[in-house]
Design an enzyme around this catalytic site. Structure first.
Site, short mmCIF file in Angstrom:
data_model
loop_
_atom_site.label_atom_id
_atom_site.label_comp_id
_atom_site.label_asym_id
_atom_site.label_seq_id
_atom_site.Cartn_x
_atom_site.Cartn_y
_atom_site.Cartn_z
N ASN A 1 0.82 -1.21 0.00
CA ASN A 1 0.00 0.00 0.00
C ASN A 1 0.86 1.26 0.00
O ASN A 1 1.82 1.35 0.75
CB ASN A 1 -0.89 0.02 1.24
CG ASN A 1 -1.52 -1.32 1.52
OD1 ASN A 1 -2.28 -1.82 0.70
ND2 ASN A 1 -1.15 -1.92 2.64
N GLU B 1 4.54 -8.15 -10.18
CA GLU B 1 5.09 -9.17 -9.27
C GLU B 1 6.36 -9.83 -9.83
O GLU B 1 7.33 -10.02 -9.09
CB GLU B 1 4.03 -10.21 -8.92
CG GLU B 1 2.85 -9.64 -8.12
CD GLU B 1 3.24 -8.94 -6.84
OE1 GLU B 1 4.38 -9.09 -6.38
OE2 GLU B 1 2.39 -8.20 -6.28
N HIS C 1 11.06 -6.24 -1.25
CA HIS C 1 10.02 -6.49 -2.26
C HIS C 1 8.92 -5.43 -2.17
O HIS C 1 8.57 -4.80 -3.17
CB HIS C 1 9.46 -7.89 -2.06
CG HIS C 1 8.38 -8.27 -3.02
ND1 HIS C 1 8.63 -9.03 -4.14
CD2 HIS C 1 7.06 -7.99 -3.03
CE1 HIS C 1 7.49 -9.20 -4.80
NE2 HIS C 1 6.52 -8.59 -4.15
N GLU C 2 8.39 -5.25 -0.97
CA GLU C 2 7.29 -4.29 -0.83
C GLU C 2 7.77 -2.87 -1.10
O GLU C 2 7.06 -2.09 -1.74
CB GLU C 2 6.66 -4.39 0.57
CG GLU C 2 6.19 -5.78 0.97
CD GLU C 2 5.34 -6.49 -0.06
OE1 GLU C 2 4.61 -5.83 -0.81
OE2 GLU C 2 5.42 -7.74 -0.14
N1 TRP Z 1 0.96 -7.70 -3.47
C1 TRP Z 1 1.44 -8.51 -2.38
C2 TRP Z 1 2.89 -8.77 -2.70
O1 TRP Z 1 3.28 -9.56 -3.44
C3 TRP Z 1 0.73 -9.82 -2.24
C4 TRP Z 1 -0.47 -9.83 -1.38
C5 TRP Z 1 -0.65 -9.17 -0.23
C6 TRP Z 1 -1.64 -10.60 -1.56
N2 TRP Z 1 -1.85 -9.47 0.29
C7 TRP Z 1 -2.48 -10.33 -0.50
C8 TRP Z 1 -2.06 -11.48 -2.52
C9 TRP Z 1 -3.73 -10.93 -0.36
C10 TRP Z 1 -3.30 -12.09 -2.40
C11 TRP Z 1 -4.13 -11.81 -1.34
O2 TRP Z 1 3.75 -8.12 -2.27
ZN ZN Z 2 4.61 -8.30 -4.69
#
Ligand code: TRP
Ligand code: ZN
Length: 875
Positions: free
Chosen positions: A278, A333, A310-311
């Site tokens: 986020n 991703e 990663h985030e």
């Molecule tokens: N975007 C997140 C990541 O890869 C993945 C993720 C976070 C996610 N919460 C989730 C995927 C809930 C599916 C459901 O860094």
């Molecule tokens: Zn990711």
């Protein structure tokens, strides 16, 4: 053929909604701005959303505004400030017709966070409120066009009881705050960067912050905070260091600078995934934040560093440039996984990191690619997008972009990514946009290469080598296996880093990049008076399965001499794979069995004695290929045989090299704890020595493991020792498990290790242990970490999961049925282990299939589980 052909088909899906990539249409309405007002409470949070909507000039035309919802009821609807009644519900969506080009739509809803067991949308976790909106969770909070190509500037106001929610966070910058009546307070946040709804976040709770500061290369001072529960702030240092290192690395390596004045991370104990990117307010599973030497292993430290990076990296690859639609998920991703892999490689040992990444790919993605759930990195169809957060989209997606780096070289690849970020900043882009930017920026033709985005299945490359005169002829043949919905495949572009070794000098005359583009291609190499040893797909330059004619002798040679560390590891793996596959397939005579073992034992002894190797790398070279990876290479596999043969080899190596393992354990036990590569290498080998000793001399292994456990001043040693003890049917086992539980009572991240070690153990009664642990006071089915700790560890334990009577399959199916109404997203993650039935021998296959059918007939399945079970039965 087996006896399954008469079983009835799965019940027809009633109204299964299928989304197709080719059906993409731009939105009719955009929402340039949104204001949200939350009146917070644990069981009834009131949400007022004010959407400034504008007709999309690039849209299909039409006046219908469709606002997605899930389980929401609209308390009131107003348009341009006037109460509005001309709307209707279409299923869960709120639909209204608007006459003009721009309007303000205000809708009131109320949600119950404490009843939200799905952990998607706004939910409660230990008294705090937090959100998870990717992929389609925002529609569980407010009516909105919940699709990633609708980007809005968010203004968020929240108010609530000061005592319950002293900290109030959202994306972007805090712009105002104040006290309200009756012990309430409020805060207002504004995020200047337009973003899709899946990047919205809100957190309210009793949290404490660890703080630091990062100054970007252009001089922006960024306040960093990691919010955790009181008491946990002593365990955030590693995460904070990782964050600062990530921010610096992205500037240095990709030229990407952070773009807000603050960056907040919140750690929550109830979380479906690892973490979420986020904008300006990353939300993390506590397991990827909290660490200290007492409670976190070296592996945990690495995972935290990787996930924090990663985030953070998503801020550019995902947030500044986001996805047009969810079929493009690998755009963010795959690229972000590659970036975090490159970061971790730069921070530690690059060769070891590469080996670990390939091991994950083979263990998690290869089985996906060869099973009923196979899909291209850019899928064409889905029912539930949550089911496509897969090793294929993430890890194979990263491999595909890594191949671009191999083809372009680092500098030209960077020109490509610079162009990508410049061209698409602020946009919702596609995988095609990414490929075109790399083509234009790096000056590459990726025409045929695009098939990596289209075709599922792991390509096989058959290698043959001929020698005539002084010329070597290398013939490469590629095939891409049929996958569900894709019976016929076209040849791929496969970059293979290759070297030919001179057997007598032990050297090669330089590495070459061979790019295979045809179904069959011949390469010739002059100047070889004797047949060389082939080293191919060095560094794992392409995510393919090489079928090589390498002899045992060749593999022993490469395991000792290859100057590419990955290739050296690969030779060792191949040596063991060839032997164990032959053993499982019943192709070994007693002579060839002992010859194979001697070769493996000799190679391993050489690795243990090689003083030029560092211990971290030595630790990789002595790991036996996993049962899953072995099973992949055998048709109609009997997992019990794979397990037994692998254990038998381990036991033989333990016995044959016993003095070496003992000496290794002694040497490594003398190295004091630190986070240096040397000390980490020693810890890795220390437990590996025990792993080999355990089947060879259980009493001796138990004695050493107990000493390691009792003397441990860190979790790596303690967990390693306990893992070995948990697999032994000896009295030391119970005592150590009881001590561990008592020592770490209340620290649920450590208790998760306690669950996992028992569920994943080699103990003959592991399945009974799992059943008993499900009733333990520390187990709760509503917490995803607990569920994964117990049941994922079990499903990944072939000796227990594949018990011949099918009890393991039943246990997982029971879990899926029980968990599905609580958390369909997490429940669906347990279907793939059962879905592999076609690869397994007929008796077990029938039992696995029967469990899938039992799930399929359950009355009310989530869309998540429904889709995975249907595909698993059909594919
Ligand atoms: N975007 C997140 C990541 O890869 C993945 C993720 C976070 C996610 N919460 C989730 C995927 C809930 C599916 C459901 O860094
Ligand atoms: Zn990711």
């Amino acid at each position: 053929m087996n006896d399954l052909s008469n079983t009835p088909p799965a019940p027809a899906e009633v109204g299964a909604q299928v989304v197709r990539r080719k059906d993409y249409r731009p939105p009719e309405w955009l929402v340039p701005e949104i204001a949200l007002d939350f009146a917070l409470s644990l069981n009834a949070t009131k949400v007022v959303s004010e959407l400034k909507v504008a007709r999309n000039p690039a849209g299909p035309g039409g006046s219908t505004l469709r606002l997605n919802g899930e389980g929401l009821t609209a308390g009131s609807v107003a348009v341009d400030g006037q109460p509005h009644n001309d709307w209707h519900m279409d299923g869960d969506d709120l639909v209204l017709d608007l006459p003009g080009d721009a309007h303000t739509v205000t809708i009131e809803t109320t949600v119950d966070p404490s009843a939200n067991t799905q952990l998607s949308g706004l939910y409660a976790s230990g008294g705090m409120l937090c959100t998870q909106c990717e992929a389609e969770g925002f529609r569980r909070i407010a009516f909105f066009p919940d699709r990633p190509d609708v980007l809005s500037v968010y203004r968020v106001r929240m108010s609530g009881e000061k005592a319950a929610f002293p900290v109030l966070l959202s994306n972007g910058n805090p712009i105002a705050s104040g006290e309200g009546a009756d012990g309430t307070h409020w805060a207002e946040w504004h995020d200047p960067w337009p973003k899709p709804s899946y990047l919205f976040a809100l957190v309210a709770g009793d949290l404490v912050a660890s703080r630091d500061v990062f100054t970007t290369r252009s001089g922006r001072k960024v306040d960093l905070a990691i919010y955790v529960r009181a008491g946990d702030e002593t365990r955030t240092d590693h995460a904070m260091r990782s964050l600062i290192a990530s921010m610096k690395w992205d500037e240095d390596v990709y030229g990407r600078e952070y773009d807000l004045d603050l960056f907040n991370i919140v750690a929550v104990a109830d979380f479906n995934a690892g973490a979420m990117e986020n904008k300006g307010l990353n939300i993390f599973n506590t397991r990827y934040i909290l660490a200290d030497p007492e409670t976190a292993t070296d592996g945990d430290y690495d995972a935290i560093e990787g996930v924090v990076a990663h985030e953070y990296f998503h801020n550019w690859s995902g947030n500044r440039v986001t996805c047009r639609d969810w079929f493009q998920l690998s755009l963010k991703e795959g690229f972000t996984v590659l970036r975090d892999q490159q970061f971790s490689a730069d921070r530690g040992s690059a060769p070891v990191k590469r080996i670990e990444d390939v091991r994950v790919l083979r263990a998690a993605q290869f089985p996906e690619d060869s099973g009923p759930l196979a899909h291209p990195i850019r899928p064409d169809v889905y029912q539930e997008i949550s089911n496509f957060y897969t090793a294929t989209v993430y890890n194979k997606g990263a491999e595909v972009i890594r191949m671009m780096t191999v083809l372009a070289g680092t500098e030209r690849f960077r020109k490509g990514t610079d162009l990508y970020f410049e061209r698409h900043d602020g946009e919702a882009a596609t995988c095609e946009d990414f490929v075109r930017a790399i083509e234009d920026g790096a000056g590459l033709d990726l025409g045929q290469f695009r098939r990596w985005y289209e075709q599922a299945g792991t390509p096989k490359v058959d290698v043959s080598l001929a020698h005539a005169g002084d010329t070597i002829t290398l013939t490469l043949r590629q095939t891409v296996p049929a996958t569900p919905g894709q019976p016929d495949k076209q040849p791929m572009v496969i970059p293979l880093r290759t070297a030919l070794f001179d057997r007598t000098t032990g050297r090669h005359g330089g590495e070459q990049l061979l790019v295979l583009t045809e179904a069959e291609q011949v390469f010739t190499f002059p100047g070889h008076t004797a047949p060389p040893v082939l080293s191919i797909n060095r560094g794992f330059s392409a995510p393919v399965a090489i079928q090589s004619p390498a002899t045992t002798e060749d593999l022993v040679f490469l395991a000792a001499h290859d100057d590419d560390p990955f290739a050296r590891y690969e030779a060792m793996q191949q040596l063991v794979v060839q032997h164990l596959v032959a053993a499982v397939e019943g192709r070994l005579t007693s002579e060839s069995r002992s010859a194979g073992r001697e070769a493996i034992g000799g190679a391993m002894a050489a690795i243990l004695a090689d003083t030029a190797l560092d211990d971290l790398m030595r630790g990789e070279l002595v790991i036996l290929p996993g049962e899953g990876y072995l099973a992949e290479q055998i048709a109609n596999v009997d997992p019990g045989k794979v397990h037994d043969e692998r254990e038998a080899l381990k036991s033989w190596l333990g016995t044959t090299l016993k003095p070496q393992w003992q000496a290794l354990h002694d040497r490594c036990a003398a190295v004091p704890y630190s986070l240096s590569a040397e000390a980490r290498g020693a810890r890795k080998l220390k437990t590996q020595a025990l792993v080999y000793l355990a089947p060879a001399d259980p009493a001796e292994a138990a004695r050493r493991a107990k000493a390691q456990y009792d003397g441990a001043d860190n979790m790596t040693d303690r967990q390693g020792a306990l893992m070995v003890l948990a697999g032994l049917d000896l009295p030391e086992r119970e005592a150590a498990l009881a001590d561990f539980h008592a020592r770490f009572a209340g620290n649920m991240l450590v208790i998760d290790k306690w669950f996992s070690l028992q569920a994943g153990s080699l103990h003959p009664r592991a399945i009974e242990h799992v059943k008993a642990l499900a009733g333990h006071a520390d187990f709760t089915i509503t917490n995803p970490n607990r569920v994964r700790a117990l049941y994922m560890a079990f499903a990944a334990n072939p000796g227990a999961f594949h018990k011949a009577d099918g009890e393991g399959y039943r246990l997982i199916a029971d879990l899926i049925l029980r968990l599905d109404p609580i958390n369909g997203n997490v429940a669906a993650r347990f279907v793939p282990p059962l879905g592999r039935w076609r690869k397994v021998e007929p008796k077990r296959a029938a039992l696995m299939r029967a469990e899938l059918e039992r799930i399929a007939t359950a009355p009310a399945l989530s869309r998540d589980v429904r889709e995975q079970v249907t595909r698993s039965l059909e594919g």
